[in-house]
Design an enzyme around this catalytic site. Sequence first.
Site, PDB file in Angstrom:
ATOM      1  N   SER A   1     -10.304  -0.341   6.780  1.00  0.00           N
ATOM      2  CA  SER A   1      -9.676  -0.289   5.452  1.00  0.00           C
ATOM      3  C   SER A   1      -9.007  -1.559   4.982  1.00  0.00           C
ATOM      4  O   SER A   1      -8.540  -1.616   3.846  1.00  0.00           O
ATOM      5  CB  SER A   1      -8.654   0.837   5.405  1.00  0.00           C
ATOM      6  OG  SER A   1      -9.309   2.025   5.104  1.00  0.00           O
TER       7      SER A   1
ATOM      8  N   LYS B   1       0.856  -1.203   0.000  1.00  0.00           N
ATOM      9  CA  LYS B   1       0.000   0.000   0.000  1.00  0.00           C
ATOM     10  C   LYS B   1       0.881   1.239   0.000  1.00  0.00           C
ATOM     11  O   LYS B   1       1.888   1.290   0.725  1.00  0.00           O
ATOM     12  CB  LYS B   1      -0.919  -0.029   1.227  1.00  0.00           C
ATOM     13  CG  LYS B   1      -1.959   1.098   1.260  1.00  0.00           C
ATOM     14  CD  LYS B   1      -2.888   0.957   2.467  1.00  0.00           C
ATOM     15  CE  LYS B   1      -3.985   2.024   2.451  1.00  0.00           C
ATOM     16  NZ  LYS B   1      -4.918   1.892   3.592  1.00  0.00           N
TER      17      LYS B   1
ATOM     18  N   SER C   1      -9.878   1.949   2.500  1.00  0.00           N
ATOM     19  CA  SER C   1      -8.974   2.677   1.649  1.00  0.00           C
ATOM     20  C   SER C   1      -7.932   1.789   0.951  1.00  0.00           C
ATOM     21  O   SER C   1      -7.319   2.220  -0.023  1.00  0.00           O
ATOM     22  CB  SER C   1      -8.235   3.730   2.472  1.00  0.00           C
ATOM     23  OG  SER C   1      -7.441   3.113   3.466  1.00  0.00           O
TER      24      SER C   1
HETATM   25  N1  GLN Z   1     -13.489   4.146   5.649  1.00  0.00           N
HETATM   26  C1  GLN Z   1     -12.928   4.639   6.866  1.00  0.00           C
HETATM   27  C2  GLN Z   1     -12.549   6.087   6.710  1.00  0.00           C
HETATM   28  O1  GLN Z   1     -12.823   6.639   5.707  1.00  0.00           O
HETATM   29  C3  GLN Z   1     -11.764   3.807   7.288  1.00  0.00           C
HETATM   30  C4  GLN Z   1     -10.538   4.141   6.559  1.00  0.00           C
HETATM   31  C5  GLN Z   1      -9.364   3.371   7.076  1.00  0.00           C
HETATM   32  O2  GLN Z   1      -9.499   2.383   7.789  1.00  0.00           O
HETATM   33  N2  GLN Z   1      -8.193   3.862   6.744  1.00  0.00           N
HETATM   34  O3  GLN Z   1     -12.003   6.682   7.573  1.00  0.00           O
END
Ligand code: GLN
Length: 474
Positions: free
Chosen positions: A163, A59, A139
């Site tokens: 995420s 990532k 994400s």
């Molecule tokens: N979807 C969540 C957010 O937008 C989690 C994102 C994440 O875990 N980095 O914050």
Amino acid sequence: KFTALELVDAHIKQAEKEKRLNIYITETFEQAREKAKIADQNYQDGKARTLEGIPVAVKDLFCTNGVKTTAGSKMLANFVPTYESTISKNIADHGTIMIGKANMDEFAMGSSNMTSYFGNVINPWKAKNSDQDLVPGGSSGGSSAAVSGFTAMAALGSDTGGSIRQPAAFTGTFGVKPTYGRCSRWGMVAFSSSLDQAGVFTRSVADSALMLQAMMGFDEKDSTSVNKQVPELLSACEKSVNGMKIGVPVDLMDMEGVSPEIIKMWKDSIEMMKSQGAEIVEVKLPHAKYALPVYYVIAPAEASSNLSRYDGVRYGHRTEKTGLNLEEMYIATRTEGFGEEVKRRIMIGAYVLSASQIEAYYLKAQKMRRLIANDFQEAYKKADIILLPSTPTAAFGIGEKQDDPIAMYVNDIFTIPASLAGLPCSSVPVALSGKGLPLGMQLIAPAFDEYNLLRASAGLERAARNIDFTPGGF
Ligand code: GLN
């Protein structure tokens, strides 16, 4: 039967063939081929390490020495770190070979991969009889699509509020994040420091066991790293779940916005766990329904603080406008460098931390966070593992929910409680929806019990082994 170079080449070919999925921000194919030759030599010399020659995606928020690291943002579009994150170093030390840096929502904020400055990622899966492109989740959407689309055998991700688990569920892959503190955050671009935790995507639970074994462990460079013995994990994947107590938080079954297919999958997986010999117990998580608002106070608060470092002075994007005073330069730089979602979070965060509001929002959220964590502790008096869905729906279409931040935030309804409590958790693909899309169940273990997390995950995986989680055409 094959060499590391052949294995790496096959994945590079696949990445080239599937370019339209937009999985990688930066490709490192040439370096990968060079490393594969070294891996083959290591095999020949009898010096092969546990993950020797395994092609992986990383990532794009793990800093990689000499390789661009963008966090999906224009702000870091040209940032080339001069050091390696602990996690990407740990896996490379065990022999993995990086194919490329995986696309992601900007600064890991999002659930669809639509907020990346480098364009969205496309899910390798399509619904039956439909040609519509779907999101891979977020994400870590580049990471989930990389594994699901066979361009990597494993992919590093990070999970702040879901995420890893949500994109794993949307792509039919296994995703796991260990206990907060198990994986060093050193060299990871920070979003919300009290929640960010590295984890991994693979096609099987056992593959993740090997990866986690390499990733986890104490790191003196991260002040929240935990110095605790890392359990042996591979054997957990073979151990029966006979006698394990699986807790089902029944009070969450009637939550709003959850698709009936998800509820059906939940009930089916209860039966699947029973068929593997586990015992089902009812537990309650009475404060979990407040998790979403709590998260969307705490995470933006920490983000607004973390992201203040992008000021156009030390590194990252700087406006090209001239004749500005210092404050104008900051404003122009940050206006140009950050996308809409990131700006929204910085503003919410700055507001909830402001002197007049901190009591009402930030401190209140911290108290709620404690109550949510306490609920889990209470539940673990009865259960070894908690079982609930990873997401309220299957993967949705590209562009859907994009103009409604609240609808997007609801995606995280099942994943956020465990994040707030810092617990190890996973998402196991267990069913296909009516439209033929993968659905995932989430398992949550007590802190530091990654052993039983993988044991129960593998049990569920065994129960679902007659379902093929390969996307059509792959
Ligand atoms: N979807 C969540 C957010 O937008 C989690 C994102 C994440 O875990 N980095 O914050």
